[in-house]
Design an enzyme around this catalytic site. Structure first.
Site, PDB file in Angstrom:
ATOM      1  N   ASP A  32      41.574  33.222  38.714  1.00  0.00           N
ATOM      2  CA  ASP A  32      42.415  32.338  39.515  1.00  0.00           C
ATOM      3  C   ASP A  32      41.747  31.907  40.813  1.00  0.00           C
ATOM      4  O   ASP A  32      41.857  30.769  41.237  1.00  0.00           O
ATOM      5  CB  ASP A  32      43.750  33.019  39.816  1.00  0.00           C
ATOM      6  CG  ASP A  32      44.462  33.419  38.537  1.00  0.00           C
ATOM      7  OD1 ASP A  32      44.789  32.512  37.755  1.00  0.00           O
ATOM      8  OD2 ASP A  32      44.656  34.632  38.306  1.00  0.00           O
ATOM      9  N   ASP A  80      45.351  27.491  43.588  1.00  0.00           N
ATOM     10  CA  ASP A  80      45.630  27.451  42.157  1.00  0.00           C
ATOM     11  C   ASP A  80      46.997  28.078  41.928  1.00  0.00           C
ATOM     12  O   ASP A  80      47.212  29.244  42.253  1.00  0.00           O
ATOM     13  CB  ASP A  80      44.549  28.232  41.400  1.00  0.00           C
ATOM     14  CG  ASP A  80      44.819  28.259  39.904  1.00  0.00           C
ATOM     15  OD1 ASP A  80      45.002  27.174  39.319  1.00  0.00           O
ATOM     16  OD2 ASP A  80      44.864  29.357  39.324  1.00  0.00           O
ATOM     17  N   GLU A  98      46.440  21.451  42.703  1.00  0.00           N
ATOM     18  CA  GLU A  98      46.189  20.871  41.406  1.00  0.00           C
ATOM     19  C   GLU A  98      47.433  20.100  40.987  1.00  0.00           C
ATOM     20  O   GLU A  98      48.540  20.586  41.156  1.00  0.00           O
ATOM     21  CB  GLU A  98      45.948  22.015  40.426  1.00  0.00           C
ATOM     22  CG  GLU A  98      45.229  21.630  39.197  1.00  0.00           C
ATOM     23  CD  GLU A  98      44.930  22.863  38.360  1.00  0.00           C
ATOM     24  OE1 GLU A  98      44.167  22.745  37.426  1.00  0.00           O
ATOM     25  OE2 GLU A  98      45.490  23.933  38.658  1.00  0.00           O
TER      26      GLU A  98
END
Ligand SMILES: [Zn+2]
Length: 385
Positions: free
Chosen positions: A339, A174, A257
């Site tokens: 996170d 992330d 992502e």
């Protein structure tokens, strides 16, 4: 596969002079061809522009003073830039300026390796600092002068992929602002703090504005600013290289992502911090390195709401405020770091095993696109780079 190997070198004054000529001519050819295409209203193709270049040399004498290979290469680069533009991979080619990075590319016929030196056509032999060995004979070399007036040779070489067994099957990453990368294995990586350097730049910018443009003092301040920018760039590059190597080397599949960087840059509060992070560059590095280590890189659909679910039970808790760092799941009671939880969800979606999605969908009444729980729909949401 193809890689770039870059080395610094210190040219003599005479060579600096010849290099300036080379950069100037390469830039002139690019700009001239671009202007010509603008007037024609379309890109005319490499062949046409190359034959035009031959004629141009008849009238513009100083173009003959530099390697003709570099000038042809300028047109090749223009072709590439136009192709990128036509394939919607980049913006329209722009005119090159004298103040930004300067570069010229020489192909095999215009350079050769001579012992510890590199012979460049019509420049002479330069001696780069061989910080690492070239893995194979280079097919081309790009000579670069950056805005801090440093000189580099960047070779294109063929490298063999490395065969190292991955220690772990997969990892989710992330990317964020405070923490550069939170990983599904619980590790957090912070990017170096560039703030002091940026503050110094802001100070010098003010100084620069007070100076007379083009004066010696102005030039000195401009150079100092450029050097600071280069230092930040070096720090960032170093950090991103090390991190991407570590992640791709250790894990067979890296899941990232897909970020809507452009959309996020519109948010003025965050735009500065985001553009300083270098997410896109990081992604490109991961892509290159997964090839090198024979790994796989997966990029999730950018609309996948990975921060809204519990990674343990799949519970959907909805949108979180950006300031929320810790989350306790209402369903299973697990306490998560925001996170790391997102990273775990990214890994789960990327690998196609998000837990009990069906049940949570019913409970949380969110409107997610229809599809089955596991692999098929999840896999179809994974976009290839
Ligand atoms: Zn839970």
């Amino acid at each position: 596969m193809i890689a770039r190997y870059k080395y610094r070198f210190y040219p003599t004054d005479q060579q600096k002079h010849s290099l300036a000529k080379l950069f100037g001519c390469a830039r002139y050819v690019w700009n001239e061809a671009l202007a010509y295409c603008h007037t024609a209203g379309k890109y005319l193709g490499y062949k046409h522009l190359a034959s035009r270049l031959t004629k141009l040399k008849g009238s513009v004498q100083w173009l003959k003073e530099v390697s003709s290979v570099a000038l042809q290469q300028s047109l090749r680069h223009l072709e590439k830039a136009y192709q990128g533009f036509f394939n919607k991979k980049g913006g329209a080619p722009r005119f090159k300026k004298k103040t930004t990075n300067q570069s010229a590319t020489l192909m095999r016929s215009a350079f050769s390796l001579k012992g510890k030196g590199v012979y460049l056509a019509k420049i002479g032999v330069v001696k780069p600092i061989w910080s690492r060995e070239l893995p194979s004979q280079p097919s081309s070399v790009t000579v670069i002068k950056d805005s801090a007036e440093r000189y580099f040779l960047s070779f294109v070489v063929e490298v063999e992929p490395e065969k190292i067994e991955a220690k772990s099957p997969s990892i989710g990453v992330d990317l964020g602002i405070k923490i550069f990368a939170a990983c599904s294995d619980g590790m957090k990586y912070y990017s170096p703090d560039y703030t002091p350097l940026y503050n110094r730049i802001a100070q010098l910018q003010k100084q620069l504005a007070r100076r007379v443009k083009g004066s010696n003092r102005w030039e000195r301040t401009r150079l100092r600013i450029a050097k600071l920018h280069c230092r930040i760039e070096d720090m960032r590059t170093d950090f991103l290289h090390k991190l991407s190597t570590k992640l791709t080397n250790k894990n067979q599949v890296v899941v990232l992502e897909g970020l809507n960087v452009r959309g996020m840059l519109k948010n003025r509060k965050w735009s500065k911090a985001i553009s300083r992070q270098g997410w896109r560059f990081f992604r490109d590095l991961c892509k290159g390195k997964s090839e090198k280590f024979q790994r796989e890189l997966r990029i999730l659909n950018r609309w996948e709401a990975t921060s809204q679910h519990c990674s343990k039970c799949g519970w959907h808790w909805g949108k979180l405020d950006l300031s929320t760092r810790e989350v306790v799941c209402d369903n299973c009671g697990t306490q998560h770091c925001r996170d790391v939880n997102a990273a775990k969800c990214i890994e789960q979606v990327g690998m196609g095993y998000r837990p009990t999605l069906k049940r949570t969908r019913r409970l949380s009444k969110t409107t997610e696109p229809k599809g089955s729980v596991a692999s098929v729909s999840e896999a179809s949401r994974i976009l290839a780079l």
